[in-house]
Design an enzyme around this catalytic site. Structure first.
Site, PDB file in Angstrom:
ATOM      1  N   SER A  27       9.070 -22.632   2.991  1.00 20.94           N
ATOM      2  CA  SER A  27       8.801 -21.260   2.539  1.00 20.94           C
ATOM      3  C   SER A  27       8.921 -21.134   1.020  1.00 20.94           C
ATOM      4  CB  SER A  27       9.733 -20.260   3.230  1.00 20.94           C
ATOM      5  OG  SER A  27      11.075 -20.665   3.099  1.00 20.94           O
ATOM      6  N   ASN A 137      20.670 -17.907   7.593  1.00 19.62           N
ATOM      7  CA  ASN A 137      20.169 -16.770   8.379  1.00 19.62           C
ATOM      8  C   ASN A 137      20.637 -15.435   7.802  1.00 19.62           C
ATOM      9  OD1 ASN A 137      19.199 -18.807   9.907  1.00 19.62           O
ATOM     10  ND2 ASN A 137      20.490 -18.430  11.703  1.00 19.62           N
ATOM     11  N   SER A 304     -22.953  -1.035 -13.087  1.00 22.11           N
ATOM     12  CA  SER A 304     -23.665  -1.969 -12.211  1.00 22.11           C
ATOM     13  C   SER A 304     -24.368  -2.998 -13.080  1.00 22.11           C
ATOM     14  CB  SER A 304     -24.680  -1.195 -11.368  1.00 22.11           C
ATOM     15  OG  SER A 304     -25.724  -2.067 -10.956  1.00 22.11           O
ATOM     16  N   LYS A 310     -25.778   3.369 -13.398  1.00 24.75           N
ATOM     17  CA  LYS A 310     -24.667   3.568 -12.474  1.00 24.75           C
ATOM     18  C   LYS A 310     -23.303   3.718 -13.149  1.00 24.75           C
ATOM     19  CE  LYS A 310     -24.715   3.420  -8.475  1.00 24.75           C
ATOM     20  NZ  LYS A 310     -24.824   2.313  -7.519  1.00 24.75           N
ATOM     21  N   GLU A 317     -12.649   3.395  -4.445  1.00 25.58           N
ATOM     22  CA  GLU A 317     -13.089   2.532  -3.340  1.00 25.58           C
ATOM     23  C   GLU A 317     -12.061   1.439  -3.056  1.00 25.58           C
ATOM     24  OE1 GLU A 317     -17.823   2.260  -3.488  1.00 25.58           O
ATOM     25  OE2 GLU A 317     -16.874   1.761  -5.365  1.00 25.58           O
ATOM     26  N   TYR A 344      18.425 -15.113  15.173  1.00 21.16           N
ATOM     27  CA  TYR A 344      17.412 -15.589  14.221  1.00 21.16           C
ATOM     28  C   TYR A 344      16.381 -16.503  14.900  1.00 21.16           C
ATOM     29  CZ  TYR A 344      15.086 -17.985  10.427  1.00 21.16           C
ATOM     30  OH  TYR A 344      14.121 -18.489   9.605  1.00 21.16           O
TER      31      TYR A 344
HETATM   32  N1  ARG Z   1      13.299 -19.884   5.070  1.00 23.31           N
HETATM   33  C1  ARG Z   1      13.991 -19.322   6.179  1.00 23.31           C
HETATM   34  C2  ARG Z   1      13.397 -17.950   6.526  1.00 23.31           C
HETATM   35  O1  ARG Z   1      12.719 -17.417   5.736  1.00 23.31           O
HETATM   36  C3  ARG Z   1      15.443 -19.164   5.854  1.00 23.31           C
HETATM   37  C4  ARG Z   1      16.322 -19.145   7.047  1.00 23.31           C
HETATM   38  C5  ARG Z   1      16.342 -20.481   7.690  1.00 23.31           C
HETATM   39  N2  ARG Z   1      17.244 -20.519   8.763  1.00 23.31           N
HETATM   40  C6  ARG Z   1      17.159 -21.485   9.670  1.00 23.31           C
HETATM   41  N3  ARG Z   1      18.041 -21.433  10.631  1.00 23.31           N
HETATM   42  N4  ARG Z   1      16.247 -22.406   9.627  1.00 23.31           N
HETATM   43  O2  ARG Z   1      13.590 -17.419   7.568  1.00 23.31           O
END
Ligand code: ARG
Length: 498
Positions: A27, A137, A304, A310, A317, A344
């Site tokens: 991520s 988490n 345009s 135009k 828009e 989680y």
């Molecule tokens: N990058 C993870 C997320 O956005 C962070 C939490 C990860 N936790 C785990 N148990 N893998 O959710």
């Protein structure tokens, strides 16, 4: 295994990860934006574990300085890239800055890993103590709350500005008139100010939706652990206070898996988007030659490449189009959360980009709408003429008869006949000869014509929330007072924090 594992969780693993999967599940390419939030939350946690005896006062000082240095990095990147000393909220989505930061840390799996790696560069192995008593988490839940809280504050500031612009335009329009529409057919005349105040009402409700969401979400997940609560006797109020949360969250399973605070924000933004799209649609229509009510400000229009004549309403828009994005993001988030078992789940990582996109989209919209609104000019003559033609005074005419004791249903029928007569002759109601009107009802007398002129037609709506001139003046004063109150309550909060 080496002494410095490349992952935060590699101990139980013996086989390397599939490289493609490893890249794909990261991520950091998007959650790098949470650097300020991750650092703030980490500093708060450092205070909490120091109070629990895990860090000595010296270690705490080192840790805090190290974290500050880590937080400085994106600013350095931004500075290098765009020569600005700070990153304005809206610019954090700058792809060049993102690419530079992400490329600078090829090992980082996510924002939590990144900060730990960077902190290790600053303070050595002391950095590895920071994760005592916490879990990613609860960290991501905290970071996202901090991010959404900031995004709400930025949205509220933008809304205040737009409210001021709408009120300013309403005030400047004085007693100018326009046709009001139902079914997009001319219905009754209204003051332009009355129409603009309709948007003020919508935005005030949006404002309260964001404010409510902020109050509801302002609780601190830190200390919730991975699912069941920290394994260390932390005083959770320390971090909550340091991060200006109202209190610690009351349930660790909920705190680590709840994302309805994101949904509240997303849905409030989607509703704001719907309001923006209605405004944008009306302005787009009113700027057509067919309506001709509005002169589009050149500074906010485009030409345009093909048709030299135009002047296109790209701003409205695009604003109308952006609302689709907001609604889509809110729907994606709701769908993401639906059916997720406690607590989680990695699915939740997918919600972050929706929130970033919403924050950027709303910030972008509110960066242009206030000044666009200030630059609008109405063609009030055209608007007045449109309000005076097409029998927009028929309701006022029926009201005239009912004031004379004719039952409204009957009065409606009589005026309907008068309109028919006018349509046949190509005349407005006030152009029909009195004698002809009297063949429809003896109640028509000379005073009829004054009762259905433009001002009387407006002023017969003399109720709270109606378009009678003095009611609109009162409504405008009341709106100004309410918005001034919103502004002063923010500046007094600032004083409390300072
Ligand atoms: N990058 C993870 C997320 O956005 C962070 C939490 C990860 N936790 C785990 N148990 N893998 O959710």
């Amino acid at each position: 295994m080496s002494n410095t594992p490349t992952k935060m969780w590699s101990g139980r693993f013996r086989e390397p990860l599939d490289r493609t999967f490893e890249q794909w599940q990261r991520s950091f390419p998007f959650d790098w934006r949470l650097i300020p939030q991750e650092v703030a939350a980490s500093k708060a946690h450092a205070h909490a574990i120091a109070a629990a005896g895990i860090l000595t006062p010296d270690e705490l000082t080192k840790m805090l300085a190290g974290l500050d240095a880590v937080a400085q990095r994106p600013l350095n990147w931004a500075h290098r890239i765009s020569a600005t000393s700070s990153i304005p909220d809206y610019e954090t989505s700058n792809p060049q800055i993102a690419a530079a930061i992400v490329a600078s840390a090829p090992q980082a799996e996510d924002i939590h890993h990144y900060v730990e790696l960077e902190l290790t560069k600053e303070v050595g192995t002391l950095a590895l103590k920071l994760h005592t008593g916490r879990s990613r988490n609860e960290q991501i839940a905290t970071d996202m709350r901090l991010f959404v809280r900031d995004a709400i504050d930025a949205t509220l500031a933008g809304l205040r500005d737009w409210l001021l612009a709408l009120i300013g335009l309403a005030e400047a329009s004085e007693e100018a008139v326009m046709p009001g529409y139902t079914h997009l057919q001319r219905a009754e005349p209204v003051l332009i100010a009355h129409w603009l105040l309709a948007y003020v009402s919508m935005l005030e409700r949006d404002y309260s939706r964001f404010t409510d969401a902020r109050t509801r979400m302002n609780f601190c997940p830190l200390g919730s652990g991975a699912i069941a609560g920290a394994t260390l006797a932390l005083d959770r109020t320390i971090a909550a206070k340091a991060l200006a949360f109202t209190a610690p969250t009351p349930n660790s399973m909920d705190a680590t898996s709840d994302r309805d605070f994101m949904l509240d924000f997303a849905q409030a933004a989607a509703t704001l988007g719907l309001h923006i799209s209605r405004f944008a649609e009306e302005l787009t229509l009113y700027a057509t030659a067919e309506f001709g009510f509005v002169d589009l400000p050149e500074a906010f229009s485009t030409g345009s490449s093909a048709m030299p004549q135009k002047k296109n309403p790209d701003l409205t828009e695009l604003a109308r189009g952006k609302s689709a994005r907001l609604l889509g993001a809110a729907t994606a988030l709701a769908t993401l959360i639906k059916g997720l078992p406690l607590a989680y789940n990695k699915d939740l990582q997918e919600g972050q980009e929706q929130i970033f996109d919403i924050a950027d989209t709303v910030a972008g919209l509110l960066s242009v709408l206030p000044n666009f609104t200030r630059a609008l000019t109405f063609r009030s003559e055209k608007m007045t003429t449109s309000a005076e033609t097409g029998y927009l005074n028929a309701m006022a005419a029926a009201t005239y008869l009912s004031n004379k004791g004719v039952a409204f249903r009957k009065a409606h029928e009589i005026v309907g006949n008068a309109v028919r007569l006018g349509l046949d002759k190509g005349l407005e109601l006030n152009q029909l000869p009195l004698a002809e009107l009297q063949t429809l009802s003896p109640e028509f007398t000379e005073d009829f014509f004054a009762a259905i002129d433009l001002r009387s037609t407006l002023n017969c709506h003399d109720v709270i929330g109606g378009t009678a001139t003095h009611r609109v003046a009162d409504a405008l004063t009341a709106a100004k007072t309410r918005v001034a109150h919103l502004i002063s309550s923010v500046s007094s909060e600032d004083q409390v924090v300072a």
